[in-house]
Write an enzyme that holds these catalytic residues in place. Structure first.
Site, mmCIF file in Angstrom:
data_model
loop_
_atom_site.group_PDB
_atom_site.id
_atom_site.type_symbol
_atom_site.label_atom_id
_atom_site.label_comp_id
_atom_site.label_asym_id
_atom_site.label_seq_id
_atom_site.Cartn_x
_atom_site.Cartn_y
_atom_site.Cartn_z
ATOM 1 N N PHE A 259 44.972 41.644 40.325
ATOM 2 C CA PHE A 259 43.983 42.466 39.376
ATOM 3 C C PHE A 259 44.215 43.919 39.954
ATOM 4 O O PHE A 259 43.556 44.133 41.176
ATOM 5 C CB PHE A 259 42.812 41.918 39.006
ATOM 6 C CG PHE A 259 42.064 42.833 38.372
ATOM 7 C CD1 PHE A 259 41.783 42.593 36.817
ATOM 8 C CD2 PHE A 259 41.179 43.559 39.201
ATOM 9 C CE1 PHE A 259 41.078 43.150 36.162
ATOM 10 C CE2 PHE A 259 40.383 44.556 38.143
ATOM 11 C CZ PHE A 259 40.171 44.186 36.780
ATOM 12 N N LYS B 168 34.771 50.156 45.540
ATOM 13 C CA LYS B 168 33.558 49.128 45.546
ATOM 14 C C LYS B 168 32.571 49.396 46.483
ATOM 15 O O LYS B 168 31.623 50.039 46.324
ATOM 16 C CB LYS B 168 34.280 47.630 45.702
ATOM 17 C CG LYS B 168 34.830 47.516 44.110
ATOM 18 C CD LYS B 168 35.032 45.687 44.178
ATOM 19 C CE LYS B 168 35.742 45.265 43.084
ATOM 20 N NZ LYS B 168 34.941 45.202 41.845
ATOM 21 N N ASP C 296 46.076 47.176 47.868
ATOM 22 C CA ASP C 296 44.815 47.228 47.216
ATOM 23 C C ASP C 296 43.734 46.760 47.957
ATOM 24 O O ASP C 296 43.401 45.306 48.039
ATOM 25 C CB ASP C 296 44.840 46.838 45.894
ATOM 26 C CG ASP C 296 44.007 46.902 44.845
ATOM 27 O OD1 ASP C 296 42.754 47.048 45.546
ATOM 28 O OD2 ASP C 296 43.994 46.828 43.590
#
Length: 402
Positions: free
Chosen positions: A139, A253, A224
């Site tokens: 993802f 985040k 990532d």
């Protein structure tokens, strides 16, 4: 057990009537937070074991973050990237330091993880190649380029045709990766731990093999770290646990502690120089408010020893869950305070709903797995309250499903 009021339901219906329905109907209307707890508009308290999906690194209302945001908001919120600010410069320097990036590395600040991935895609195109290799279960975001690299068919199919030249390989399979990377490969993009796939880590040595494969092929290795970075796994970045040095990482985040900020970090002058003036940009990226928040988050993680705490608290959680010896619990995977409790039956959605009614917020990331990504400031006593309540919640979920 908590219940929501009629007025709470009215607010949810107002949400439904005023928003595009991409998220479905939210479970709660939250009003405030303090540390690892949040309260809904009825005054019900919940232990936040999801942390805004690994975003609220310092929890809710941390005085250092509140103070930094308040001070910066009173001075300067936005200036555009025709100019810079001390906060933007200092935030980039801090990120490069914790990333252990060599001289000649650089940071591009944006506003989200998806934007960071889009930047990585453009970086890879500057190699003169167009092929991208990602991994099954990956993802990487919802924007058009990022969703092209995301593996889940339900996310991709409504928006095809997507970015060409993307190949997904079996997760954790070194030989499949080796076979997929060739002279047309611009970039291999990997998550050190796959969050949305269910907090799934590749086998030990997989990242090192990916580094070797990409180096031999002249391709970029981009990791990532959007969910795994900023202390989440007990290191600043998860790839540091294996001593692998990538060509670039994507971050977001936890970096802003709740204030939107993302970024691409390039390692070394050759990679940094691939993107030059005018080839990319962001109106809001690197604004002083977000950068001040990032500085406060990084400084507080260091001053409060939260890297070490993430390791200790994560180990405590694993030990306590395993000690339950509950027949429905098959294990705990992940690292630090990014964990998944795996279940013997596909009842995670029911468990998450019932946990919320008992005052705990968890995420059914898969039918048989509960994701936990609490604030890094959560205490072991707070974690223990959830573990102590878990057997009754699991038993209740099984009765419902019978």
């Amino acid at each position: 057990m908590t219940e929501i009021s009629a007025s709470h339901q009215v607010l949810l219906e107002r949400y439904r009537a005023s928003h595009i329905g991409v998220f479905g109907l939210p479970g709660l209307v939250l009003a405030r937070g303090d540390g690892a707890y949040v309260w809904d508009v009825d005054g019900n308290r919940y232990l936040d074991l999801l942390g805004g999906i690994a975003v609220n690194a310092l929890g809710h209302g941390h005085p250092e973050l509140v103070g930094a945001i308040s001070k910066q908001a009173a001075e300067l919120v936005h200036v555009s990237n025709f100019f810079t600010t001390p906060a933007q410069i200092e935030a980039a320097e801090a990120v490069l330091r914790i990333a252990q990036a060599p001289q000649g590395s650089g940071v591009f600040f944006c506003n989200s993880g998806s934007e960071a991935v889009e930047t990585a895609i453009k970086l890879s195109r500057r190699t003169g190649r167009t092929g991208i290799v990602a991994v099954g279960g990956a993802f990487h975001g919802r924007t058009t380029g990022a969703v092209s690299l995301t593996h889940k068919e339900a996310y991709r199919a409504p928006f095809e045709p997507l970015l060409p030249g993307v190949l997904h390989v079996a997760p954790g399979d070194v030989e499949a990766l080796r076979a997929a990377v060739g002279p047309d490969t611009a970039m291999v993009l990997l998550e050190p731990i796959q969050g949305e796939a269910g907090v799934v880590a590749p086998p030990v040595g997989y990242l090192a093999a990916a580094r070797e494969i990409t180096r031999d092929a002249g391709a970029l290795l981009v990791l990532d770290e959007i969910q795994t970075g900023i202390g989440r796994t007990g290191a600043w970045f998860a790839h540091q646990l294996e001593g692998v040095v990538p060509d670039a990482i994507t971050i977001a985040k936890g970096l802003g502690g709740g204030v939107p900020i993302g970024g691409l970090v390039t390692f070394g002058p050759e990679v940094t120089g691939l993107l030059t003036a005018g080839q990319h940009g962001s109106t809001f990226g690197g604004n002083p408010l977000a950068c001040s928040a990032a500085l406060a988050v990084l400084a507080t993680i260091e001053s409060e020893g939260l890297l070490e705490h993430a390791v200790a608290a994560g180990d405590f959680l694993v030990d306590r869950v395993e000690a339950l010896a509950h027949p429905l619990v098959t294990g705990v995977r992940g690292a630090g305070l990014l964990r998944a409790i795996t279940l013997a039956q596909p009842i995670a959605p029911a468990v998450a709903r019932l946990a919320r009614s008992h005052g705990f917020i968890v995420n059914p990331v898969a039918a048989d797995a509960l994701r936990l990504a609490p604030p890094l400031v959560i205490t072991t006593d707070q974690l223990a309250t959830f573990v102590d309540a878990l057997p009754a919640i699991l038993d209740e979920a099984v009765k419902e499903s019978a």
